[in-house]
Design a protein around this motif. Structure first.
Motif, PDB file in Angstrom:
ATOM      1  N   LEU A  66       0.832  -1.191   0.000  1.00  0.00           N
ATOM      2  CA  LEU A  66       0.000   0.000   0.000  1.00  0.00           C
ATOM      3  C   LEU A  66       0.865   1.239   0.000  1.00  0.00           C
ATOM      4  O   LEU A  66       1.838   1.321   0.742  1.00  0.00           O
ATOM      5  N   THR A  67       0.513   2.183  -0.832  1.00  0.00           N
ATOM      6  CA  THR A  67       1.236   3.449  -0.896  1.00  0.00           C
ATOM      7  C   THR A  67       0.354   4.549  -0.331  1.00  0.00           C
ATOM      8  O   THR A  67      -0.710   4.826  -0.866  1.00  0.00           O
ATOM      9  N   PHE A  68       0.819   5.121   0.771  1.00  0.00           N
ATOM     10  CA  PHE A  68       0.110   6.233   1.398  1.00  0.00           C
ATOM     11  C   PHE A  68       0.715   7.538   0.887  1.00  0.00           C
ATOM     12  O   PHE A  68       1.890   7.790   1.066  1.00  0.00           O
ATOM     13  N   GLY A  69      -0.118   8.363   0.287  1.00  0.00           N
ATOM     14  CA  GLY A  69       0.348   9.684  -0.104  1.00  0.00           C
ATOM     15  C   GLY A  69       0.293  10.626   1.080  1.00  0.00           C
ATOM     16  O   GLY A  69       0.372  10.186   2.222  1.00  0.00           O
ATOM     17  N   THR A  70       0.143  11.892   0.828  1.00  0.00           N
ATOM     18  CA  THR A  70       0.080  12.878   1.918  1.00  0.00           C
ATOM     19  C   THR A  70      -1.344  13.135   2.383  1.00  0.00           C
ATOM     20  O   THR A  70      -1.563  13.810   3.367  1.00  0.00           O
ATOM     21  N   GLY A  71      -2.341  12.584   1.674  1.00  0.00           N
ATOM     22  CA  GLY A  71      -3.710  12.622   2.150  1.00  0.00           C
ATOM     23  C   GLY A  71      -4.357  13.998   2.154  1.00  0.00           C
ATOM     24  O   GLY A  71      -3.803  14.977   1.648  1.00  0.00           O
TER      25      GLY A  71
END
Lengths: 113, 110
Positions: free
Chosen positions: B98-103
């Motif tokens: 899973l790649t979490f961006g800055t949201g």
């Protein structure tokens, strides 16, 4: 409720120091992960594992080793810590049947002076 | 893995309904959409997931456009406790990176 426990919650070390972050999950999940979180970068995957003895490289593995000793326990090792590794580290686990649903620990704050 | 684009921040008053959008124009047919939220000093928490159409649970609802290139997380009646960073993630059902961006950082005003 799924449970992921990290220790220590806070750690301060000096440059060149040796650090081990521990993670234990009681979810009976096969997958475990180590992420780091830094301002402006979101969460970045360091290493992950799909079972005891298995290790997979994540997106930012340099300077880190990891070891999965049992289904429950996943360790992150920094053998020569550097200030650039000052960060908030999160461990997570997920089930094989839905690996997109992660359960995270509370985080370990590491400061390298 | 499909890349996602979210607004960096949003602001709402308590009691309002908040809709957080996420664009994933390159989503593959094998990929699902997941939403997480993270409050300060805690790890991210799973909110909801979906593949198409409309999904609802006790916390939120998720609307996915017909072409699956856009999803919207809807939070009814937000409170101060809903102030958090909301992450939209697209990955295969068996995808483990899973790649979490800055949201999207949601600020809730009293």
């Amino acid at each position: 409720e799924a449970a992921v426990t990290q220790s220590p919650r806070n750690k301060v070390t000096v440059t060149g120091g040796n650090v081990t972050l521990s993670c234990r999950q009681t979810n009976s999940h096969n997958y475990m992960y180590w992420y780091r979180q830094d301002t402006g970068h979101g969460l970045r995957l360091i290493h992950y594992s799909y079972g005891a003895g298995n290790l997979q490289i994540g997106d930012v593995p340099d300077g880190y080793k990891a070891t999965r000793t049992t289904q429950e326990d996943f360790f992150l090792l920094l053998e020569l810590a550097s200030p650039s590794q000052t960060s908030l580290y999160f461990c997570a686990s997920s089930d094989t049947t839905n690996t997109g649903q992660l359960y995270f620990g509370e985080g370990s704050k590491l400061t390298v002076l | 893995l499909a890349k996602t684009t979210q607004p960096p921040s949003m602001e709402a008053y308590e009691g309002q309904e908040v809709n957080v959008s996420c664009s994933h124009t390159n989503i593959a047919t094998s990929e699902y959409i997941y939403w997480y939220r993270q409050v300060p000093h805690q790890g991210p928490q799973f909110i909801i997931q979906g593949y198409k159409d409309y999904v609802v649970n006790e916390v939120a609802s998720l609307f996915i456009s017909a072409d699956r290139k856009l999803s919207t997380l809807s939070l009814p009646w937000v409170s101060l406790r809903d102030a958090a960073v909301y992450y939209c993630i697209v990955t295969g059902y068996m995808g483990y990176k899973l790649t979490f961006g800055t949201g999207t950082s949601l600020l809730v005003d009293p």
